[in-house]
Design a protein around this motif. Structure first.
Motif, short mmCIF file in Angstrom:
data_model
loop_
_atom_site.label_atom_id
_atom_site.label_comp_id
_atom_site.label_asym_id
_atom_site.label_seq_id
_atom_site.Cartn_x
_atom_site.Cartn_y
_atom_site.Cartn_z
N SER A 157 -80.09 42.74 -30.12
CA SER A 157 -81.47 42.83 -29.65
C SER A 157 -81.61 43.81 -28.50
O SER A 157 -82.65 44.44 -28.34
CB SER A 157 -81.99 41.46 -29.24
OG SER A 157 -81.37 41.04 -28.05
N LYS A 158 -80.56 43.95 -27.70
CA LYS A 158 -80.60 44.89 -26.58
C LYS A 158 -80.20 46.30 -26.99
O LYS A 158 -80.23 47.22 -26.18
CB LYS A 158 -79.69 44.40 -25.46
CG LYS A 158 -80.18 43.14 -24.81
CD LYS A 158 -79.35 42.79 -23.60
CE LYS A 158 -79.84 41.50 -23.01
NZ LYS A 158 -80.99 41.64 -22.17
N LYS A 186 -76.61 51.06 -15.70
CA LYS A 186 -76.82 50.62 -17.08
C LYS A 186 -75.51 50.61 -17.86
O LYS A 186 -75.27 49.73 -18.68
CB LYS A 186 -77.83 51.54 -17.79
CG LYS A 186 -79.25 51.31 -17.36
CD LYS A 186 -79.73 49.95 -17.79
CE LYS A 186 -81.19 49.76 -17.47
NZ LYS A 186 -81.65 48.42 -17.84
N GLN A 234 -71.80 43.33 -21.06
CA GLN A 234 -72.38 42.63 -22.20
C GLN A 234 -71.49 42.76 -23.43
O GLN A 234 -71.24 41.78 -24.14
CB GLN A 234 -73.77 43.20 -22.50
CG GLN A 234 -74.50 42.54 -23.62
CD GLN A 234 -75.17 41.26 -23.18
OE1 GLN A 234 -75.49 41.10 -22.01
NE2 GLN A 234 -75.39 40.36 -24.10
N GLN A 287 -73.68 47.47 -16.95
CA GLN A 287 -74.30 46.30 -17.59
C GLN A 287 -73.96 46.24 -19.07
O GLN A 287 -73.62 45.18 -19.60
CB GLN A 287 -75.82 46.35 -17.41
CG GLN A 287 -76.28 46.08 -16.00
CD GLN A 287 -77.77 46.32 -15.84
OE1 GLN A 287 -78.46 46.75 -16.77
NE2 GLN A 287 -78.28 46.04 -14.65
N ASN A 288 -74.02 47.39 -19.75
CA ASN A 288 -73.71 47.43 -21.17
C ASN A 288 -72.25 47.08 -21.42
O ASN A 288 -71.93 46.36 -22.37
CB ASN A 288 -74.04 48.80 -21.75
CG ASN A 288 -75.52 49.05 -21.83
OD1 ASN A 288 -76.32 48.13 -21.79
ND2 ASN A 288 -75.88 50.31 -21.93
N LYS A 323 -77.71 38.73 -29.24
CA LYS A 323 -78.21 39.26 -27.96
C LYS A 323 -77.87 40.73 -27.83
O LYS A 323 -78.70 41.54 -27.42
CB LYS A 323 -77.60 38.46 -26.82
CG LYS A 323 -78.25 38.68 -25.47
CD LYS A 323 -77.53 37.86 -24.43
CE LYS A 323 -78.50 37.10 -23.60
NZ LYS A 323 -77.84 36.36 -22.51
N ALA A 324 -76.64 41.09 -28.19
CA ALA A 324 -76.22 42.50 -28.10
C ALA A 324 -77.02 43.36 -29.07
O ALA A 324 -77.39 44.49 -28.74
CB ALA A 324 -74.73 42.61 -28.40
#
Length: 82
Positions: free
Chosen positions: A62-63, A17, A24, A20-21, A59-60
């Motif tokens: 919202s995640k 994770k 992003q 992935q972060n 997008k960032a």
């Protein structure tokens, strides 16, 4: 290193994770910088790069990578430069 099985799994999932972060966040920052450069250079595709940057910022947010107010502030600054 943890000894408990669930803790070992938690370490593994945290690493994936985190990767992935980081990816992003890096993508978001680079698209924002590209949009700012396009605005400074008065490129023809500046509006497209602004749209892409705003999309990445939303997008960032919202995640949960960045706070929604931070996203709003970054979008506002981009639009102000335009």
């Amino acid at each position: 290193m943890p000894n408990i099985k669930s803790a070992i799994k938690r370490v593994r999932t945290n690493e994936t994770k985190n990767a992935q972060n980081a990816h992003q966040r890096s993508t978001m920052r680079s698209t924002v910088k590209k949009a700012e450069q396009a605005l400074l250079n008065k490129d023809d595709n500046a509006s497209d790069s602004i749209k892409a940057a705003i999309k990445q910022v939303e997008k960032a947010a919202s995640k949960g990578l960045i706070h929604k107010n931070t996203a709003a502030r970054r979008k506002s600054r981009l639009m102000k430069q335009a």
